[in-house]
Design an enzyme around this catalytic site. Structure first.
Site, PDB file in Angstrom:
ATOM      1  N   ARG A 291      -9.955  18.193 -12.086  1.00 41.46           N
ATOM      2  CA  ARG A 291      -9.365  17.168 -12.952  1.00 41.46           C
ATOM      3  C   ARG A 291      -9.871  17.427 -14.364  1.00 41.46           C
ATOM      4  O   ARG A 291     -11.073  17.374 -14.615  1.00 41.46           O
ATOM      5  CB  ARG A 291      -9.785  15.786 -12.457  1.00 41.46           C
ATOM      6  CG  ARG A 291      -9.206  14.615 -13.236  1.00 41.46           C
ATOM      7  CD  ARG A 291      -9.723  13.303 -12.638  1.00 41.46           C
ATOM      8  NE  ARG A 291      -9.187  12.132 -13.326  1.00 41.46           N
ATOM      9  CZ  ARG A 291      -9.704  11.595 -14.426  1.00 41.46           C
ATOM     10  NH1 ARG A 291     -10.784  12.142 -14.985  1.00 41.46           N
ATOM     11  NH2 ARG A 291      -9.162  10.525 -14.977  1.00 41.46           N
TER      12      ARG A 291
ATOM     13  N   LYS B 185     -17.811  16.101 -19.261  1.00 38.08           N
ATOM     14  CA  LYS B 185     -18.805  15.143 -18.779  1.00 38.08           C
ATOM     15  C   LYS B 185     -20.142  15.297 -19.506  1.00 38.08           C
ATOM     16  O   LYS B 185     -20.458  16.320 -20.105  1.00 38.08           O
ATOM     17  CB  LYS B 185     -18.998  15.304 -17.266  1.00 38.08           C
ATOM     18  CG  LYS B 185     -17.784  14.856 -16.430  1.00 38.08           C
ATOM     19  CD  LYS B 185     -17.653  13.351 -16.413  1.00 38.08           C
ATOM     20  CE  LYS B 185     -16.433  12.862 -15.626  1.00 38.08           C
ATOM     21  NZ  LYS B 185     -16.603  12.950 -14.179  1.00 38.08           N
TER      22      LYS B 185
END
Length: 296
Positions: A267, A227
């Site tokens: 995840r 991210k």
């Protein structure tokens, strides 16, 4: 990092119980993924990648056909189905426990028919009013993420009085809506939505205070993988964020910390490394983990 205020819930009705944080491997069947640049857009490439993740030991495969990177525009339901259904059929047919990553009830329905066992809705039921009734009727586990709007303008929505308290309150509201709509609470997983209408500082605040989200009483899925907030942390001397493809080591370090905090699943893209990380976290956080068969 805050200590756990409550014992985390890692049991999801309809899925096997694990004695560690689960690992969900990502299969992006899109041409414009921020993390892999469309490497797995062709069905054959996506299926093979799914097999690689399974061979590495992931517990679940999350298959999606619509990019949710910042600024991304939506594709229509027909295109989303064209991308993911052959991949779901193939991998579910080989025994994988498949999660479909979609905001559309009609796509979720087709995916479940094709073999998906979990619905992962990053909009938490806000993008499609038909999603909650469908999941309730299908009786499948439902991952409900914190969300404030579509990718095209979500960065403008990253305004909070207190990001941890606000996300917890908004997730509680969506959880109540899902339960009122007929989804059994025992089948619901919550996701704080790292990177979705969040600044880097807000993402760090959330991963540092997962205890506040554990008080909602449902298992947590956290998706830190590659991210932007990791790219910002790892920026070079010129201030340029580290590219997504070079954020895996930081992702794995954070996955271990998230697992220690009691998350149900992480995840990730780098599957084998994440599995090592959550096993280490289990050995640290659970004195009985090493004594159970298969963990030594």
């Amino acid at each position: 990092m805050a200590a756990l205020a409550t014992r985390p819930n890692r049991r999801v009705e309809g899925l096997p119980a694990l004695d560690r944080c689960a690992v969900m491997g990502v299969v992006n069947v899109t041409p414009d993924s921020f993390s892999d640049g469309g490497r797995y857009f062709a069905p054959e490439a996506a299926i093979e990648h799914g097999r690689e993740l399974l061979a590495a030991g992931v517990d679940y495969l999350d298959i999606g056909g619509e990019s949710t990177r910042p600024g991304a525009l939506r594709v229509d339901a027909e295109e989303e189905e064209r991308r993911i259904l052959p991949v779901i059929r193939a991998l579910a047919g080989e025994g994988a426990v498949v999660s479909v990553d979609t905001m559309r009830a009609e796509v979720a329905e087709r995916a479940v028919e094709a073999g998906a066992a979990i619905v992962n809705d990053v909009s938490g039921g806000l993008a499609d009013a038909a999603m909650v009734p469908f999941v309730a009727a299908a009786e499948v586990p439902y991952i409900l993420m914190h969300w404030r709007g579509h990718s095209v303008d979500m960065n403008a929505r990253a305004v909070y009085d207190d990001v941890v308290a606000d996300v917890a309150r908004e997730l509680a509201d969506r959880l109540a809506h899902a339960v009122e709509g007929g989804i059994r609470p025992e089948r619901i997983v919550l996701d704080p939505g790292l990177g979705f209408a969040k600044t880097a500082a807000q993402d760090w605040a959330l991963v540092s205070h997962l205890d506040a989200l554990h008080t909602l009483g449902r298992p947590l899925l956290v998706g830190p993988s590659r991210k932007r907030f990791l790219g910002s942390l790892l920026a070079g001397p010129d201030g340029e964020p580290r590219p997504a493809s070079d954020r895996d080591v930081a992702t794995i370090a954070l996955a271990a910390l998230i697992a220690v905090q009691g998350a149900w699943a992480v995840r990730v893209h780098a599957a084998a490394e994440a599995i090592d990380a959550v096993r280490v976290a289990a050995a640290v956080g659970d004195p009985g983990y090493l004594t159970r068969e298969g963990n030594r």
